[in-house]
Scaffold this active site. Structure first.
Site, PDB file in Angstrom:
ATOM      1  N   HIS A 142     -63.412 -16.542 -14.200  1.00  0.00           N
ATOM      2  CA  HIS A 142     -63.749 -16.596 -15.627  1.00  0.00           C
ATOM      3  C   HIS A 142     -62.535 -17.186 -16.352  1.00  0.00           C
ATOM      4  CE1 HIS A 142     -65.691 -15.114 -19.361  1.00  0.00           C
ATOM      5  NE2 HIS A 142     -64.483 -14.760 -19.757  1.00  0.00           N
ATOM      6  N   SER A 202     -67.266 -19.131 -15.073  1.00  0.00           N
ATOM      7  CA  SER A 202     -67.721 -18.878 -16.445  1.00  0.00           C
ATOM      8  C   SER A 202     -66.592 -19.225 -17.405  1.00  0.00           C
ATOM      9  CB  SER A 202     -68.168 -17.421 -16.614  1.00  0.00           C
ATOM     10  OG  SER A 202     -67.190 -16.533 -16.133  1.00  0.00           O
ATOM     11  N   GLU A 216     -64.987 -18.667 -21.419  1.00  0.00           N
ATOM     12  CA  GLU A 216     -65.004 -17.825 -22.616  1.00  0.00           C
ATOM     13  C   GLU A 216     -64.522 -18.615 -23.829  1.00  0.00           C
ATOM     14  OE1 GLU A 216     -63.602 -13.775 -22.201  1.00  0.00           O
ATOM     15  OE2 GLU A 216     -62.473 -13.975 -24.062  1.00  0.00           O
ATOM     16  N   PHE A 263     -49.644 -13.133 -26.777  1.00  0.00           N
ATOM     17  CA  PHE A 263     -50.859 -12.506 -26.245  1.00  0.00           C
ATOM     18  C   PHE A 263     -50.512 -11.462 -25.188  1.00  0.00           C
ATOM     19  CE2 PHE A 263     -53.921 -16.331 -26.932  1.00  0.00           C
ATOM     20  CZ  PHE A 263     -53.994 -16.005 -28.269  1.00  0.00           C
ATOM     21  N   ASP A 310     -60.549  -3.305 -30.317  1.00  0.00           N
ATOM     22  CA  ASP A 310     -59.378  -2.746 -31.008  1.00  0.00           C
ATOM     23  C   ASP A 310     -59.547  -3.020 -32.482  1.00  0.00           C
ATOM     24  OD1 ASP A 310     -57.705  -1.989 -28.738  1.00  0.00           O
ATOM     25  OD2 ASP A 310     -57.633  -4.161 -28.358  1.00  0.00           O
TER      26      ASP A 310
HETATM   27  P1  FAD Z   1     -62.258   1.099 -22.685  1.00  0.00           P
HETATM   28  O1  FAD Z   1     -62.790   0.800 -21.336  1.00  0.00           O
HETATM   29  O2  FAD Z   1     -62.995   2.088 -23.523  1.00  0.00           O
HETATM   30  O3  FAD Z   1     -60.744   1.597 -22.486  1.00  0.00           O
HETATM   31  C1  FAD Z   1     -59.877   1.707 -23.592  1.00  0.00           C
HETATM   32  C2  FAD Z   1     -58.748   2.693 -23.288  1.00  0.00           C
HETATM   33  O4  FAD Z   1     -59.274   4.009 -23.261  1.00  0.00           O
HETATM   34  C3  FAD Z   1     -58.106   2.487 -21.899  1.00  0.00           C
HETATM   35  O5  FAD Z   1     -56.736   2.786 -22.026  1.00  0.00           O
HETATM   36  C4  FAD Z   1     -58.795   3.530 -21.027  1.00  0.00           C
HETATM   37  O6  FAD Z   1     -57.967   3.936 -19.939  1.00  0.00           O
HETATM   38  C5  FAD Z   1     -59.029   4.652 -22.014  1.00  0.00           C
HETATM   39  N1  FAD Z   1     -60.226   5.447 -21.720  1.00  0.00           N
HETATM   40  C6  FAD Z   1     -61.464   5.001 -21.426  1.00  0.00           C
HETATM   41  N2  FAD Z   1     -62.314   6.034 -21.268  1.00  0.00           N
HETATM   42  C7  FAD Z   1     -61.599   7.163 -21.476  1.00  0.00           C
HETATM   43  C8  FAD Z   1     -61.896   8.563 -21.488  1.00  0.00           C
HETATM   44  N3  FAD Z   1     -63.136   9.007 -21.235  1.00  0.00           N
HETATM   45  N4  FAD Z   1     -60.892   9.436 -21.768  1.00  0.00           N
HETATM   46  C9  FAD Z   1     -59.635   9.012 -22.021  1.00  0.00           C
HETATM   47  N5  FAD Z   1     -59.294   7.686 -22.041  1.00  0.00           N
HETATM   48  C10 FAD Z   1     -60.262   6.799 -21.770  1.00  0.00           C
HETATM   49  N6  FAD Z   1     -61.623  -7.415 -27.665  1.00  0.00           N
HETATM   50  C11 FAD Z   1     -62.350  -7.742 -28.758  1.00  0.00           C
HETATM   51  O7  FAD Z   1     -62.100  -7.228 -29.846  1.00  0.00           O
HETATM   52  N7  FAD Z   1     -63.372  -8.668 -28.692  1.00  0.00           N
HETATM   53  C12 FAD Z   1     -63.713  -9.262 -27.522  1.00  0.00           C
HETATM   54  O8  FAD Z   1     -64.638 -10.079 -27.484  1.00  0.00           O
HETATM   55  C13 FAD Z   1     -62.970  -8.928 -26.346  1.00  0.00           C
HETATM   56  N8  FAD Z   1     -63.294  -9.463 -25.150  1.00  0.00           N
HETATM   57  C14 FAD Z   1     -62.623  -9.051 -24.017  1.00  0.00           C
HETATM   58  C15 FAD Z   1     -63.024  -9.544 -22.785  1.00  0.00           C
HETATM   59  C16 FAD Z   1     -62.362  -9.163 -21.621  1.00  0.00           C
HETATM   60  C17 FAD Z   1     -62.835  -9.713 -20.287  1.00  0.00           C
HETATM   61  C18 FAD Z   1     -61.267  -8.251 -21.698  1.00  0.00           C
HETATM   62  C19 FAD Z   1     -60.520  -7.865 -20.444  1.00  0.00           C
HETATM   63  C20 FAD Z   1     -60.863  -7.752 -22.933  1.00  0.00           C
HETATM   64  C21 FAD Z   1     -61.544  -8.117 -24.101  1.00  0.00           C
HETATM   65  N9  FAD Z   1     -61.195  -7.605 -25.355  1.00  0.00           N
HETATM   66  C22 FAD Z   1     -61.911  -7.966 -26.467  1.00  0.00           C
HETATM   67  C23 FAD Z   1     -60.072  -6.665 -25.494  1.00  0.00           C
HETATM   68  C24 FAD Z   1     -60.529  -5.188 -25.452  1.00  0.00           C
HETATM   69  O9  FAD Z   1     -61.370  -4.929 -26.546  1.00  0.00           O
HETATM   70  C25 FAD Z   1     -59.285  -4.316 -25.538  1.00  0.00           C
HETATM   71  O10 FAD Z   1     -58.538  -4.430 -24.352  1.00  0.00           O
HETATM   72  C26 FAD Z   1     -59.536  -2.856 -25.886  1.00  0.00           C
HETATM   73  O11 FAD Z   1     -58.269  -2.255 -26.158  1.00  0.00           O
HETATM   74  C27 FAD Z   1     -60.168  -2.041 -24.777  1.00  0.00           C
HETATM   75  O12 FAD Z   1     -61.492  -2.318 -24.626  1.00  0.00           O
HETATM   76  P2  FAD Z   1     -62.265  -1.770 -23.320  1.00  0.00           P
HETATM   77  O13 FAD Z   1     -63.657  -2.131 -23.457  1.00  0.00           O
HETATM   78  O14 FAD Z   1     -61.550  -2.156 -22.094  1.00  0.00           O
HETATM   79  O15 FAD Z   1     -62.066  -0.200 -23.579  1.00  0.00           O
END
Ligand code: FAD
Length: 276
Positions: free
Chosen positions: A256, A6, A8, A206, A99
């Site tokens: 990916h 895939s 991105e 990055f 973020d």
């Molecule tokens: P989460 O899974 O919610 O985790 C965030 C943080 O919170 C982690 O430190 C986790 O340990 C902690 N956490 C989770 N649940 C809990 C809980 N219940 N209690 C306490 N702590 C908790 N960013 C963008 O803005 N746009 C994009 O399109 C984008 N695409 C991405 C694609 C991929 C494949 C990846 C790997 C990252 C991408 N990101 C993107 C970056 C991502 O948004 C950031 O890394 C963001 O900081 C975390 O998102 P997440 O969905 O992993 O968050």
């Protein structure tokens, strides 16, 4: 390559960028990707560009995954956006927390990606295949490695079908992450995210931001090349092709590529992998 692939992309900001991305996609479609995904600026800042690019990919006859971040969002807006994506024929989402840029308050009705995954399942049932992010080298804000793994498991429990990792250069971190997840009973496919190396400064920037570790030997070699971009690219192709080959040999469920909207490096890595 005999492995699901895939690609991105990020939504282009200018008409020239959009034209360039169309050409990039056409070049990469030769590798018959399982899907192409488009990133989504946290806070909905790129919604128009993201949805527009996703729409173009679908019209080109390729499966598209829309990244979707929930930080700062309300349930009402998320519901609306999901309905739009369903009407467009989107079948795959990459569900993220995202973020917010500094200066934005936290706000919003979602705290973590797991909240978004639960909400999508509740609101749209099985309409979407849901991907989530995984961090073999641990998310930079995680309280601990174990807490991060538990957070990943929570996203899968909430209904995610598969995961894409943050990029890494150390495959041991990936294999250990997958093993540790399995110990928790999490057995969804975890697809490694691969970042081609094309620029030293961009990669350092990055990686500092997202917590991906650049091994010392790679960092020092890149620094040693200075402004010699040809040597950086050549070294990068060697390193990333070896990494992909190692992952492929170990039986990863797919690869990916973070293409950065460029076709050249990914195309060359794919060409080399076909020859190994
Ligand atoms: P989460 O899974 O919610 O985790 C965030 C943080 O919170 C982690 O430190 C986790 O340990 C902690 N956490 C989770 N649940 C809990 C809980 N219940 N209690 C306490 N702590 C908790 N960013 C963008 O803005 N746009 C994009 O399109 C984008 N695409 C991405 C694609 C991929 C494949 C990846 C790997 C990252 C991408 N990101 C993107 C970056 C991502 O948004 C950031 O890394 C963001 O900081 C975390 O998102 P997440 O969905 O992993 O968050």
């Amino acid at each position: 390559m005999n492995l699901p692939i895939s690609f991105e992309f990020f939504p282009p900001k200018t008409p020239e960028g959009a034209d360039k991305l169309r050409a990039t996609r056409q070049a990469l479609y030769a590798h018959q990707p399982e899907f192409c995904s488009v990133t989504f600026g946290a806070g909905g800042s790129t919604q128009e560009g993201t949805f527009g690019t996703v729409g173009e990919i679908l019209k080109e006859g390729v499966a598209a995954a829309c990244h979707f971040s929930c930080v700062g969002a309300t349930k009402a807006t998320v519901r609306e956006q999901l309905a739009t994506l369903q009407a467009m024929g989107v079948k795959r989402l990459v569900a993220l927390r995202g973020d917010l840029p500094s200066g934005y308050g936290a706000g919003g009705e979602f705290h973590y990606a797991s909240d978004l995954v639960s909400f999508i399942r509740e609101f749209t049932g099985d309409a979407f295949h849901i991907e989530v992010a995984a961090y073999p080298e641990i998310h930079p804000q995680a309280k601990s490695a174990d807490a991060d793994l538990q957070a990943f498991a929570a996203k899968v429990k909430a209904g995610a079908n598969s995961a894409i990792t943050q990029y890494f250069f150390n495959s041991d971190a990936y294999f250990r992450f997958v093993d540790d997840a399995l110990q928790l009973g999490v057995d969804v496919p975890v697809v490694p995210g691969i970042m081609p190396i094309t620029s030293s400064t961009q990669l350092m920037r990055f990686s500092d931001a997202c917590g991906a570790e650049i091994p010392r030997w790679i960092r020092l070699r890149l620094q040693g090349f200075g402004d010699d971009t040809a040597s950086i690219k050549s070294f990068g192709l060697d390193v990333i092709t070896d990494l992909c080959d190692q992952l492929r040999t170990a039986g990863v469920p797919g690869i990916h590529f973070y293409t950065m909207n460029q076709a050249a490096a990914t195309t060359e890595i794919m060409r080399r992998l076909q020859q190994v």
